[in-house]
Design a protein around this motif. Structure first.
Motif, PDB file in Angstrom:
ATOM      1  N   GLY A  14       0.871  -1.182   0.000  1.00 40.88           N
ATOM      2  CA  GLY A  14       0.000   0.000   0.000  1.00 40.88           C
ATOM      3  C   GLY A  14       0.897   1.217   0.000  1.00 40.88           C
ATOM      4  N   GLY A  16       1.959   2.364   2.831  1.00 42.90           N
ATOM      5  CA  GLY A  16       2.786   2.218   4.026  1.00 42.90           C
ATOM      6  C   GLY A  16       2.373   3.094   5.195  1.00 42.90           C
ATOM      7  N   GLY A  18      -0.455   2.817   6.913  1.00 45.22           N
ATOM      8  CA  GLY A  18      -1.172   2.027   7.918  1.00 45.22           C
ATOM      9  C   GLY A  18      -0.248   1.630   9.044  1.00 45.22           C
ATOM     10  N   ASN A  28      -2.381  -5.277   1.489  1.00 43.35           N
ATOM     11  CA  ASN A  28      -3.282  -4.920   0.385  1.00 43.35           C
ATOM     12  C   ASN A  28      -3.333  -6.068  -0.614  1.00 43.35           C
ATOM     13  OD1 ASN A  28      -2.515  -2.470   1.720  1.00 43.35           O
ATOM     14  ND2 ASN A  28      -3.350  -1.353  -0.021  1.00 43.35           N
ATOM     15  N   VAL A  92      -9.707  -8.105  10.029  1.00 43.54           N
ATOM     16  CA  VAL A  92     -10.675  -7.087   9.612  1.00 43.54           C
ATOM     17  C   VAL A  92     -10.214  -6.548   8.264  1.00 43.54           C
ATOM     18  CG1 VAL A  92     -11.657  -6.338  11.810  1.00 43.54           C
ATOM     19  CG2 VAL A  92      -9.467  -5.405  11.094  1.00 43.54           C
ATOM     20  N   ASN A  98     -10.402   5.211   1.410  1.00 41.70           N
ATOM     21  CA  ASN A  98      -9.666   5.879   2.476  1.00 41.70           C
ATOM     22  C   ASN A  98      -9.816   7.401   2.416  1.00 41.70           C
ATOM     23  OD1 ASN A  98      -8.939   3.252   2.712  1.00 41.70           O
ATOM     24  ND2 ASN A  98      -6.749   3.552   2.476  1.00 41.70           N
ATOM     25  N   PRO A  99     -11.059   7.891   2.610  1.00 44.42           N
ATOM     26  CA  PRO A  99     -11.278   9.343   2.490  1.00 44.42           C
ATOM     27  C   PRO A  99     -10.364  10.154   3.402  1.00 44.42           C
ATOM     28  CG  PRO A  99     -13.150   8.253   3.554  1.00 44.42           C
ATOM     29  CD  PRO A  99     -12.285   7.184   2.978  1.00 44.42           C
ATOM     30  N   TYR A 101      -7.373   9.768   3.809  1.00 46.57           N
ATOM     31  CA  TYR A 101      -6.134  10.032   3.085  1.00 46.57           C
ATOM     32  C   TYR A 101      -6.393  10.528   1.665  1.00 46.57           C
ATOM     33  CZ  TYR A 101      -3.336   7.981   6.772  1.00 46.57           C
ATOM     34  OH  TYR A 101      -2.715   7.738   7.968  1.00 46.57           O
ATOM     35  N   GLU A 109      -7.820  -3.814   1.958  1.00 44.47           N
ATOM     36  CA  GLU A 109      -6.703  -3.941   2.900  1.00 44.47           C
ATOM     37  C   GLU A 109      -7.110  -4.835   4.058  1.00 44.47           C
ATOM     38  OE1 GLU A 109      -4.792  -0.245   4.296  1.00 44.47           O
ATOM     39  OE2 GLU A 109      -6.428   0.706   3.231  1.00 44.47           O
ATOM     40  N   ARG A 134     -19.324  -1.899   9.410  1.00 42.50           N
ATOM     41  CA  ARG A 134     -19.790  -0.507   9.306  1.00 42.50           C
ATOM     42  C   ARG A 134     -19.420   0.055   7.942  1.00 42.50           C
ATOM     43  NH1 ARG A 134     -15.363   3.017   9.552  1.00 42.50           N
ATOM     44  NH2 ARG A 134     -13.518   2.118  10.551  1.00 42.50           N
ATOM     45  N   GLU A 136     -17.709   2.872   5.379  1.00 46.57           N
ATOM     46  CA  GLU A 136     -16.483   3.670   5.437  1.00 46.57           C
ATOM     47  C   GLU A 136     -16.842   5.100   5.837  1.00 46.57           C
ATOM     48  OE1 GLU A 136     -14.247   4.621   1.717  1.00 46.57           O
ATOM     49  OE2 GLU A 136     -12.572   3.932   2.949  1.00 46.57           O
ATOM     50  N   TYR A 139     -12.819  11.046   8.647  1.00 45.47           N
ATOM     51  CA  TYR A 139     -12.456  11.445   9.999  1.00 45.47           C
ATOM     52  C   TYR A 139     -11.713  12.762   9.949  1.00 45.47           C
ATOM     53  CZ  TYR A 139     -13.748   6.731  11.234  1.00 45.47           C
ATOM     54  OH  TYR A 139     -14.461   5.583  11.398  1.00 45.47           O
ATOM     55  N   ILE A 149     -11.027   1.890  14.289  1.00 44.58           N
ATOM     56  CA  ILE A 149     -10.436   0.616  13.830  1.00 44.58           C
ATOM     57  C   ILE A 149     -10.279  -0.327  15.017  1.00 44.58           C
ATOM     58  CG2 ILE A 149      -8.407  -0.485  12.799  1.00 44.58           C
ATOM     59  CD1 ILE A 149      -8.062   1.993  11.024  1.00 44.58           C
ATOM     60  N   ASP A 152     -13.551  -1.843  15.557  1.00 43.33           N
ATOM     61  CA  ASP A 152     -13.767  -2.877  14.526  1.00 43.33           C
ATOM     62  C   ASP A 152     -13.080  -4.180  14.938  1.00 43.33           C
ATOM     63  OD1 ASP A 152     -15.001  -0.914  12.931  1.00 43.33           O
ATOM     64  OD2 ASP A 152     -13.127  -0.451  11.855  1.00 43.33           O
TER      65      ASP A 152
HETATM   66  N1  FMN Z   1      -9.881   4.807   6.179  1.00 44.18           N
HETATM   67  C1  FMN Z   1     -10.818   5.778   6.132  1.00 44.18           C
HETATM   68  O1  FMN Z   1     -10.569   6.833   5.571  1.00 44.18           O
HETATM   69  N2  FMN Z   1     -12.053   5.591   6.699  1.00 44.18           N
HETATM   70  C2  FMN Z   1     -12.382   4.443   7.354  1.00 44.18           C
HETATM   71  O2  FMN Z   1     -13.524   4.320   7.833  1.00 44.18           O
HETATM   72  C3  FMN Z   1     -11.396   3.418   7.446  1.00 44.18           C
HETATM   73  N3  FMN Z   1     -11.665   2.263   8.112  1.00 44.18           N
HETATM   74  C4  FMN Z   1     -10.696   1.295   8.197  1.00 44.18           C
HETATM   75  C5  FMN Z   1     -10.958   0.126   8.901  1.00 44.18           C
HETATM   76  C6  FMN Z   1     -10.003  -0.884   9.020  1.00 44.18           C
HETATM   77  C7  FMN Z   1     -10.339  -2.124   9.800  1.00 44.18           C
HETATM   78  C8  FMN Z   1      -8.733  -0.701   8.393  1.00 44.18           C
HETATM   79  C9  FMN Z   1      -7.689  -1.774   8.485  1.00 44.18           C
HETATM   80  C10 FMN Z   1      -8.470   0.464   7.685  1.00 44.18           C
HETATM   81  C11 FMN Z   1      -9.426   1.474   7.579  1.00 44.18           C
HETATM   82  N4  FMN Z   1      -9.188   2.664   6.897  1.00 44.18           N
HETATM   83  C12 FMN Z   1     -10.138   3.637   6.828  1.00 44.18           C
HETATM   84  C13 FMN Z   1      -8.027   2.753   6.018  1.00 44.18           C
HETATM   85  C14 FMN Z   1      -6.849   3.449   6.585  1.00 44.18           C
HETATM   86  O3  FMN Z   1      -7.019   4.814   6.308  1.00 44.18           O
HETATM   87  C15 FMN Z   1      -5.685   2.851   5.809  1.00 44.18           C
HETATM   88  O4  FMN Z   1      -5.290   1.656   6.415  1.00 44.18           O
HETATM   89  C16 FMN Z   1      -4.611   3.858   5.619  1.00 44.18           C
HETATM   90  O5  FMN Z   1      -4.975   4.611   4.503  1.00 44.18           O
HETATM   91  C17 FMN Z   1      -3.235   3.266   5.379  1.00 44.18           C
HETATM   92  O6  FMN Z   1      -3.140   2.784   4.064  1.00 44.18           O
HETATM   93  P1  FMN Z   1      -1.734   2.507   3.411  1.00 44.18           P
HETATM   94  O7  FMN Z   1      -1.048   1.434   4.250  1.00 44.18           O
HETATM   95  O8  FMN Z   1      -2.065   2.030   2.022  1.00 44.18           O
HETATM   96  O9  FMN Z   1      -0.973   3.780   3.446  1.00 44.18           O
END
Ligand code: FMN
Length: 172
Positions: A14, A16, A18, A28, A92, A98-99, A101, A109, A134, A136, A139, A149, A152
């Motif tokens: 991804g 990175g 997360g 991912n 999960v 990923n709004p 971001y 993911e 739930r 997306e 935040y 999370i 979750d």
């Molecule tokens: N991102 C959001 O913008 N809104 C969410 O509601 C949301 N819920 C998530 C729930 C879980 C269980 C996980 C694992 C991720 C969630 N994310 C959500 C995504 C995180 O923003 C995402 O892991 C982050 O963008 C890191 O991504 P990357 O590793 O590709 O950089």
């Protein structure tokens, strides 16, 4: 539509964030390798089980142990030695854009509920989706996203230990 089950899929990098920013590492998976019904799922958070299969072909690594002995590992042996027998593990799954971001494309993911001692790039993952948690959400702070999370994760853990779900664990 549950359960939905995949074949073994590649694990791709991804962005990175997360792991680094949220402290929640995710694997991912390429959308093109998933069954079509998974592609049709609404954006949101889901739960299920995952099985990580160590990579078969990866450069062997040379490790020096605490006792000074040098050991050559191929990646698969290393992964299973360090992480124990990588059983079917709860996870999960975020299906989202990923709004928080501001991505403009969809990603899938998985956050596997296990304290991995090393990354598993090069490995493959097979998983099932057993339920929805739930939609997306967006935040205003990173802390609020992390808090949700963690909720979750607790939700998934509490249902996945029950016997109806354990049946789907054995089938994976
Ligand atoms: N991102 C959001 O913008 N809104 C969410 O509601 C949301 N819920 C998530 C729930 C879980 C269980 C996980 C694992 C991720 C969630 N994310 C959500 C995504 C995180 O923003 C995402 O892991 C982050 O963008 C890191 O991504 P990357 O590793 O590709 O950089």
């Amino acid at each position: 539509p549950f359960p939905l089950v995949t074949e073994y899929c590649d694990i791709v990098c991804g962005f990175g964030r997360g792991s680094a920013e949220l402290g929640i590492p995710t694997a991912n998976v390429p959308i093109g390798q998933l069954p079509r019904q998974m592609n049709d799922l609404d954006l949101g958070v889901y739960f299920g089980f995952a099985h990580i299969k160590p990579a078969e072909h990866r450069e062997p690594s040379v490790e020096t142990r605490q006792d000074g002995r040098t050991v050559v590992y191929n990646y698969g042996q290393y992964l299973s030695e360090v992480n124990g027998d990588l059983d079917v593990l709860p996870m999960v799954l975020s299906v989202g854009k990923n709004p928080f971001y501001g991505n403009d494309f969809k990603t899938m993911e998985l956050h596997v509920l296990h304290d991995f001692k090393n990354d598993f790039y090069g490995a493959k993952v097979k998983f099932n989706i057993l339920g929805h948690i739930r939609p997306e959400l967006n935040y205003t702070t990173k802390e609020a996203l992390i808090k949700d999370i963690n909720i979750d994760i607790k939700t998934a853990q509490s249902v996945l230990v029950t016997s109806p779900y354990q049946t789907f664990k054995r089938q994976l």
